[in-house]
Enzyme design. Structure first.
Site, PDB file in Angstrom:
ATOM      1  CG  LEU A 230      -1.989  -1.046   1.343  1.00 36.17           C
ATOM      2  CD1 LEU A 230      -2.736  -0.908   2.665  1.00 36.17           C
ATOM      3  CD2 LEU A 230      -2.963  -0.977   0.175  1.00 36.17           C
ATOM      4  CG  ASP A 231       0.487   4.460  -2.895  1.00 36.31           C
ATOM      5  OD1 ASP A 231       1.293   3.645  -3.358  1.00 36.31           O
ATOM      6  OD2 ASP A 231      -0.309   5.119  -3.577  1.00 36.31           O
ATOM      7  CD  GLN A 232       5.604   7.518   3.730  1.00 34.32           C
ATOM      8  OE1 GLN A 232       6.163   7.781   2.668  1.00 34.32           O
ATOM      9  NE2 GLN A 232       6.073   7.961   4.881  1.00 34.32           N
TER      10      GLN A 232
ATOM     11  CB  THR B 193      -2.950   3.997   0.998  1.00 33.06           C
ATOM     12  OG1 THR B 193      -2.884   4.854  -0.141  1.00 33.06           O
ATOM     13  CG2 THR B 193      -4.259   3.224   0.961  1.00 33.06           C
TER      14      THR B 193
END
Length: 565
Positions: free
Chosen positions: A401-403, A405
């Protein structure tokens, strides 16, 4: 300089040093200067083109007498010119009609026109069509003859194999028939080869002439590009000079990308250093609708691009800004910004676990908070992986997951589970459901009504000049498909359920923000949204649902996590 350096009269306190052009929020002085730029453009001959989409920039400066003012710039050209009054000029203006660049460009265009003329010549086109037809007919006729030979051979073999042999069987006749067919095949190939060779001989002089012209075009274009980059001599704050060719020689790409040196920031700083102005604050902002491939919002401020500008600005800014692109600080959150108050807030952090990992389980489902990386960063910041490695012997991240998110992730704790879950991802049997809060002011309306659900299909690829940004590219991008459904219309925006069918970088963020998607950026999105205008504590994107087959038993498992916004 009198018409280019514009005085500023204000009580706004001056900052101590120049801001980082790659990571900033616009200073009030820059906001005021940008307002004055927009006022200047109203009713001007440039307004229409600017409002079709243009990046503008301002640089707050002090002159040698301490007078505060600002410089303004536009990226590239406007109306085919780089020397409009009121704005800083180009570092090197190669657009002068009688200059070397335009003369050589005209010569290259003439070579290109000759190539087009030769390729569109009726005789040349006819010969190429004849050659293609001959090749196709030769293949078809040869294959048909081979097929008939195979049928006849099968008949001969059948006659030879009969017991008892037929009374009228003549082996010599069968041999002669076989020999004749083989000879006839050679004659058929020879006839077609001669016919094809004759056509190729007629085509060869024209193809060689076209190939020579294309080689000349490439050679002259490459030489002109090298010449151009040698004319861009960049001045830094120590009074030193380097060409773009020299600056980019030290980078991985080694050569400057097209358009290098023509963005706002290099132009602004070059003019300031040439005229002994002290840079105070810099900002770039977009005017007009978003470009077709990128996400840009009218009036939004943006950092300088990394691919074109980072090497240049690192050279230009030496004394005032010790480090143009410092390593990212540990992701601490406070208010509307990600700040750092301590070495890391994750040192003693325990990840919320939903299942697995106890008693030698093969996987772990965790609920990642916003701000925590999935894997260690370039400077060793804490991450899901590093935190789990302190407790488990084996840790394999199946997805990320993106940082910014938050939400559910499945992490394998054995190699067998990792490979099984990886195959489930490849087969797209793992279900991921997200909750997002998008900017309701930007929502597209269909006939005045909310579109309740739909599918977005916009192919994506990285922007090599401005990583980690993604762009929409129908020709070279990878397929990216997302389903969406409106859950609720709230005071802070529109709550959506998002289901990605592919796993491209920033897919949900791009599909929400891009004008060809929803045109409604996720609240708090610092890359594709409008954080300067509508700040939020975090990116309002949460991985709320996750379902997959147990990597050992095959049982279907489902997990959920409420959105924290």
């Amino acid at each position: 300089m009198q018409d280019i350096y514009h005085p500023l009269s204000t009580d706004i306190p001056l900052p101590e040093r120049l801001n980082n052009p790659f990571d900033y929020e616009p200073h009030p002085l820059c906001v005021e200067a940008a307002r004055m730029v927009c006022e200047h453009l109203k009713g001007s001959p440039l307004e229409e083109e600017v409002m079709q989409g243009k990046m503008l920039g301002v640089l707050i400066c002090e002159d040698e007498q301490g007078q505060l003012g600002f410089l303004a710039a536009y990226s590239g050209q406007l109306g085919g010119r780089a020397d409009w009054p009121w704005f800083v000029p180009a570092v090197f203006d190669y657009l002068q009609p009688d200059g070397y660049f335009k003369r050589e460009e005209a010569e290259i265009s003439a070579v290109n026109a000759d190539i087009v003329r030769r390729e569109q010549d009726e005789t040349f086109i006819s010969l190429k069509a004849t050659l293609q037809r001959q090749l196709a007919e030769a293949k078809q006729e040869t294959e048909a003859f081979r097929h008939q030979m195979a049928l006849d051979k099968a008949k001969r073999d059948a006659l030879r194999g009969k017991t008892p042999p037929p009374a009228n069987l003549n082996i010599a006749v069968l041999i002669r028939e076989s020999q004749f067919q083989k000879a006839e095949l050679r004659r058929l190939k020879k006839r077609w080869a001669a016919s094809i060779a004759e056509t190729e001989a007629q085509l060869k002089p024209q193809e060689e002439a076209i190939a020579a012209l294309k080689e000349e075009r490439k050679r002259r274009s490459d030489a002109l590009q090298r010449w151009l980059f040698d004319q861009f001599v960049m001045l830094n704050d120590r009074g030193e000079r380097r060409t773009l060719t020299s600056i980019f020689a030290d980078t991985p790409q080694q050569v400057p990308p097209s358009g290098a040196g023509e963005c706002c920031a290099p132009k602004l700083l070059q003019y300031a250093f040439l005229h002994h102005l002290r840079p105070v604050q810099i900002a770039e902002f977009w005017q007009g609708p978003s470009p077709r491939m990128e996400v840009r919002h009218h009036g939004q401020y943006y950092p300088a691009c990394r691919g074109k500008c980072k090497p240049i600005l690192e050279w230009m800014i030496q004394a005032d800004l010790a480090e143009v692109d410092p390593p990212p600080a540990p992701p601490c959150r406070e208010g509307s910004r990600y700040l750092c108050e301590q070495e890391s807030q994750w040192k003693n952090y325990t990840l919320p676990s939903l299942q697995g990992g106890v008693g030698g389980g093969p996987f772990l489902v965790i609920d990642k908070p916003a701000g925590l990386l999935s894997v260690p960063g370039r400077t060793g910041e804490e991450s899901v992986e590093s935190i789990l490695r302190r407790k488990y012997k084996e840790v394999y991240l199946v997805h990320r997951l993106d940082q910014d998110t938050s939400g559910l992730m499945v992490v394998a704790l054995t190699q067998e589970a990792y490979h099984n879950l990886q195959q489930q991802f490849l087969a797209r049997t793992i279900y991921k459901g997200y909750i997002a809060l998008v900017d309701g002011d930007r929502w597209k309306v269909d006939g005045g009504a909310w579109r309740e659900k739909g599918t977005i299909s916009l192919p994506l690829r990285p922007d090599p000049y401005d990583r980690p940004r993604q762009v929409v590219d129908v020709e070279h991008g990878k397929e990216a498909v997302t389903d969406y459904e409106v859950m609720a219309v709230e005071e802070g925006g529109v709550r959506l359920a998002l289901t990605p069918h592919t796993g491209r970088t920033h897919q949900l963020r791009m599909h929400c923000a891009h004008p060809q998607g929803l045109g409604a950026p996720i609240v708090g999105d610092r890359l594709y949204g409008r954080p300067n205008n509508k700040p939020a504590q975090r990116l309002c994107l949460h991985a709320a649902e996750l379902a997959f087959n147990h990597p050992v038993t095959g049982q279907r498992l489902s997990f959920s996590s409420p959105a924290p916004f």
